[in-house]
Each structure stands twice: as structure tokens, then as C-alpha cells.
Design a protein around this motif. Structure first.
Motif, PDB file in Angstrom:
ATOM      1  N   GLN A 229       3.050  22.015   4.327  1.00  0.00           N
ATOM      2  CA  GLN A 229       3.384  21.772   5.730  1.00  0.00           C
ATOM      3  C   GLN A 229       2.626  20.566   6.278  1.00  0.00           C
ATOM      4  O   GLN A 229       3.189  19.755   7.020  1.00  0.00           O
ATOM      5  N   LEU A 230       1.358  20.453   5.911  1.00  0.00           N
ATOM      6  CA  LEU A 230       0.558  19.330   6.408  1.00  0.00           C
ATOM      7  C   LEU A 230       1.088  17.999   5.895  1.00  0.00           C
ATOM      8  O   LEU A 230       1.267  17.054   6.657  1.00  0.00           O
ATOM      9  N   VAL A 231       1.356  17.933   4.603  1.00  0.00           N
ATOM     10  CA  VAL A 231       1.844  16.682   4.017  1.00  0.00           C
ATOM     11  C   VAL A 231       3.230  16.343   4.560  1.00  0.00           C
ATOM     12  O   VAL A 231       3.509  15.189   4.893  1.00  0.00           O
ATOM     13  N   ASP A 232       4.086  17.351   4.677  1.00  0.00           N
ATOM     14  CA  ASP A 232       5.431  17.106   5.204  1.00  0.00           C
ATOM     15  C   ASP A 232       5.417  16.644   6.651  1.00  0.00           C
ATOM     16  O   ASP A 232       6.356  15.992   7.105  1.00  0.00           O
ATOM     17  N   SER A 233       4.358  16.984   7.379  1.00  0.00           N
ATOM     18  CA  SER A 233       4.288  16.604   8.791  1.00  0.00           C
ATOM     19  C   SER A 233       3.803  15.174   9.001  1.00  0.00           C
ATOM     20  O   SER A 233       3.921  14.633  10.093  1.00  0.00           O
ATOM     21  N   LEU A 234       3.269  14.555   7.971  1.00  0.00           N
ATOM     22  CA  LEU A 234       2.743  13.190   8.102  1.00  0.00           C
ATOM     23  C   LEU A 234       3.839  12.153   7.908  1.00  0.00           C
ATOM     24  O   LEU A 234       4.711  12.303   7.057  1.00  0.00           O
ATOM     25  N   SER A 235       3.745  11.105   8.694  1.00  0.00           N
ATOM     26  CA  SER A 235       4.660   9.979   8.550  1.00  0.00           C
ATOM     27  C   SER A 235       3.981   8.739   9.112  1.00  0.00           C
ATOM     28  O   SER A 235       2.876   8.812   9.649  1.00  0.00           O
ATOM     29  N   LEU A 236       4.659   7.631   9.006  1.00  0.00           N
ATOM     30  CA  LEU A 236       4.105   6.395   9.571  1.00  0.00           C
ATOM     31  C   LEU A 236       4.003   6.486  11.089  1.00  0.00           C
ATOM     32  O   LEU A 236       3.232   5.763  11.711  1.00  0.00           O
ATOM     33  N   ALA A 237       4.760   7.393  11.685  1.00  0.00           N
ATOM     34  CA  ALA A 237       4.735   7.555  13.139  1.00  0.00           C
ATOM     35  C   ALA A 237       3.635   8.519  13.601  1.00  0.00           C
ATOM     36  O   ALA A 237       3.446   8.697  14.801  1.00  0.00           O
ATOM     37  N   SER A 238       2.912   9.121  12.670  1.00  0.00           N
ATOM     38  CA  SER A 238       1.868  10.081  13.043  1.00  0.00           C
ATOM     39  C   SER A 238       0.782   9.380  13.852  1.00  0.00           C
ATOM     40  O   SER A 238       0.341   8.287  13.509  1.00  0.00           O
ATOM     41  N   LYS A 239       0.351  10.039  14.886  1.00  0.00           N
ATOM     42  CA  LYS A 239      -0.723   9.501  15.724  1.00  0.00           C
ATOM     43  C   LYS A 239      -2.074   9.903  15.130  1.00  0.00           C
ATOM     44  O   LYS A 239      -2.167  10.825  14.333  1.00  0.00           O
ATOM     45  N   VAL A 240      -3.107   9.206  15.540  1.00  0.00           N
ATOM     46  CA  VAL A 240      -4.459   9.443  15.033  1.00  0.00           C
ATOM     47  C   VAL A 240      -4.865  10.900  15.243  1.00  0.00           C
ATOM     48  O   VAL A 240      -5.459  11.516  14.361  1.00  0.00           O
ATOM     49  N   GLU A 241      -4.532  11.451  16.408  1.00  0.00           N
ATOM     50  CA  GLU A 241      -4.906  12.830  16.700  1.00  0.00           C
ATOM     51  C   GLU A 241      -4.263  13.795  15.700  1.00  0.00           C
ATOM     52  O   GLU A 241      -4.877  14.754  15.258  1.00  0.00           O
TER      53      GLU A 241
ATOM     54  N   LYS B 168       2.144 -10.604  13.428  1.00  0.00           N
ATOM     55  CA  LYS B 168       2.255 -10.760  14.873  1.00  0.00           C
ATOM     56  C   LYS B 168       3.272  -9.814  15.482  1.00  0.00           C
ATOM     57  O   LYS B 168       3.084  -9.345  16.584  1.00  0.00           O
ATOM     58  N   THR B 169       4.316  -9.544  14.788  1.00  0.00           N
ATOM     59  CA  THR B 169       5.354  -8.704  15.363  1.00  0.00           C
ATOM     60  C   THR B 169       5.113  -7.244  14.999  1.00  0.00           C
ATOM     61  O   THR B 169       4.400  -6.922  14.039  1.00  0.00           O
ATOM     62  N   THR B 170       5.719  -6.393  15.761  1.00  0.00           N
ATOM     63  CA  THR B 170       5.628  -4.962  15.491  1.00  0.00           C
ATOM     64  C   THR B 170       6.194  -4.639  14.122  1.00  0.00           C
ATOM     65  O   THR B 170       5.640  -3.826  13.375  1.00  0.00           O
ATOM     66  N   ASP B 171       7.295  -5.292  13.759  1.00  0.00           N
ATOM     67  CA  ASP B 171       7.900  -5.061  12.447  1.00  0.00           C
ATOM     68  C   ASP B 171       6.965  -5.456  11.315  1.00  0.00           C
ATOM     69  O   ASP B 171       6.875  -4.757  10.303  1.00  0.00           O
ATOM     70  N   GLU B 172       6.272  -6.568  11.476  1.00  0.00           N
ATOM     71  CA  GLU B 172       5.323  -6.996  10.444  1.00  0.00           C
ATOM     72  C   GLU B 172       4.177  -6.000  10.308  1.00  0.00           C
ATOM     73  O   GLU B 172       3.771  -5.652   9.197  1.00  0.00           O
ATOM     74  N   ARG B 173       3.663  -5.525  11.439  1.00  0.00           N
ATOM     75  CA  ARG B 173       2.576  -4.546  11.399  1.00  0.00           C
ATOM     76  C   ARG B 173       3.055  -3.229  10.792  1.00  0.00           C
ATOM     77  O   ARG B 173       2.337  -2.592  10.031  1.00  0.00           O
ATOM     78  N   TYR B 174       4.275  -2.849  11.120  1.00  0.00           N
ATOM     79  CA  TYR B 174       4.846  -1.622  10.570  1.00  0.00           C
ATOM     80  C   TYR B 174       5.006  -1.747   9.059  1.00  0.00           C
ATOM     81  O   TYR B 174       4.700  -0.819   8.319  1.00  0.00           O
ATOM     82  N   GLN B 175       5.454  -2.896   8.589  1.00  0.00           N
ATOM     83  CA  GLN B 175       5.625  -3.127   7.153  1.00  0.00           C
ATOM     84  C   GLN B 175       4.279  -3.050   6.427  1.00  0.00           C
ATOM     85  O   GLN B 175       4.171  -2.441   5.355  1.00  0.00           O
ATOM     86  N   ILE B 176       3.246  -3.631   7.001  1.00  0.00           N
ATOM     87  CA  ILE B 176       1.909  -3.578   6.398  1.00  0.00           C
ATOM     88  C   ILE B 176       1.413  -2.134   6.354  1.00  0.00           C
ATOM     89  O   ILE B 176       0.879  -1.667   5.340  1.00  0.00           O
ATOM     90  N   ALA B 177       1.613  -1.399   7.448  1.00  0.00           N
ATOM     91  CA  ALA B 177       1.202  -0.001   7.485  1.00  0.00           C
ATOM     92  C   ALA B 177       1.937   0.800   6.415  1.00  0.00           C
ATOM     93  O   ALA B 177       1.346   1.627   5.725  1.00  0.00           O
ATOM     94  N   ALA B 178       3.223   0.538   6.265  1.00  0.00           N
ATOM     95  CA  ALA B 178       4.015   1.249   5.253  1.00  0.00           C
ATOM     96  C   ALA B 178       3.489   0.953   3.855  1.00  0.00           C
ATOM     97  O   ALA B 178       3.356   1.861   3.027  1.00  0.00           O
ATOM     98  N   GLU B 179       3.179  -0.293   3.586  1.00  0.00           N
ATOM     99  CA  GLU B 179       2.658  -0.674   2.271  1.00  0.00           C
ATOM    100  C   GLU B 179       1.310  -0.013   1.993  1.00  0.00           C
ATOM    101  O   GLU B 179       1.009   0.333   0.851  1.00  0.00           O
ATOM    102  N   ASP B 180       0.507   0.152   3.032  1.00  0.00           N
ATOM    103  CA  ASP B 180      -0.814   0.763   2.861  1.00  0.00           C
ATOM    104  C   ASP B 180      -0.748   2.285   2.784  1.00  0.00           C
ATOM    105  O   ASP B 180      -1.512   2.905   2.039  1.00  0.00           O
ATOM    106  N   LEU B 181       0.145   2.884   3.541  1.00  0.00           N
ATOM    107  CA  LEU B 181       0.152   4.340   3.667  1.00  0.00           C
ATOM    108  C   LEU B 181       1.064   5.065   2.693  1.00  0.00           C
ATOM    109  O   LEU B 181       0.764   6.196   2.303  1.00  0.00           O
ATOM    110  N   GLU B 182       2.154   4.475   2.306  1.00  0.00           N
ATOM    111  CA  GLU B 182       3.073   5.164   1.399  1.00  0.00           C
ATOM    112  C   GLU B 182       2.400   5.600   0.096  1.00  0.00           C
ATOM    113  O   GLU B 182       2.634   6.721  -0.358  1.00  0.00           O
TER     114      GLU B 182
END
Length: 105
Positions: A74-86, A5-19
């Protein structure tokens, strides 16, 4: 996951999936670096016996592989959890196109 429900919870799930994905991409870059290095070494070795192979062609292939590694880094270094879809879409397109690899030698 749907209960987050919270932004922090969603961020944690995204981190677990994307890292793990980011780690796999970093491993791919490392493997590409090693392949480019190996190709450069083969070209240097071939230069000792230029009558056996086209040394220029080997060096050109090694240079293209090195360019590929630089772009992927360069491409990999530019990616982060804050990267937008575009941004992720642009990275995907650039990763797949590699226009410099299609140059005529």
C-alpha cells in the motif's frame, strides 16, 4: 540539472531521479512477498510434524510477515511523482515503525 527552467524540465529530472527508487521499492515488496510466502509454506510443512516445532508460532510469524507485505504494498503503491513531502515522510515513518510487528504473540 540546475539549468532546468520550465516545470516540464524539472518534472523530467525528478522522474529520472525517482523512478529508479520506486523500482527498488517495488523489488523490496516483491522480495518481502516471497519471504512471507516461504514462511507460510514452512508453517504448513511444520504442521505435518507439530512435535518438532511450535506450529502456532510459525503461523503467527507468517501472518505478521504477510501484514508487513500488505502495508509495504500500500505504501509503495501510494507513492508517485506527485507525492508531497508530507506524504513521503508519513510513508517513511510507517515503513519504519511497523507497530503490528511488535505485538506480543
Amino acid at each position: 540539472r540546475d539549468a532546468a527552467k520550465t516545470t516540464d524540465e524539472r518534472y523530467q529530472i525528478a522522474a529520472e531521479d525517482l523512478e529508479p527508487i520506486f523500482e527498488i521499492l517495488r523489488e523490496v515488496v516483491q522480495e518481502c512477498k516471497q519471504a512471507a510466502s516461504d514462511l507460510h509454506q514452512k508453517a504448513r510443512d511444520a504442521a505435518l510434524h507439530p512435535e518438532e516445532v511450535d506450529v502456532l508460532e510459525l503461523f503467527q510469524a507468517a501472518d505478521r510477515a504477510e501484514q508487513d507485505v500488505q502495508l509495504k504494498t500500500q505504501l509503495v503503491d501510494s507513492l508517485s511523482l506527485a507525492s508531497k513531502v508530507e506524504h513521503v515522510t508519513a510513508v517513511q515513518v510507517m515503513w519504519m515503525c511497523k507497530p503490528y510487528l511488535n505485538q506480543a504473540s
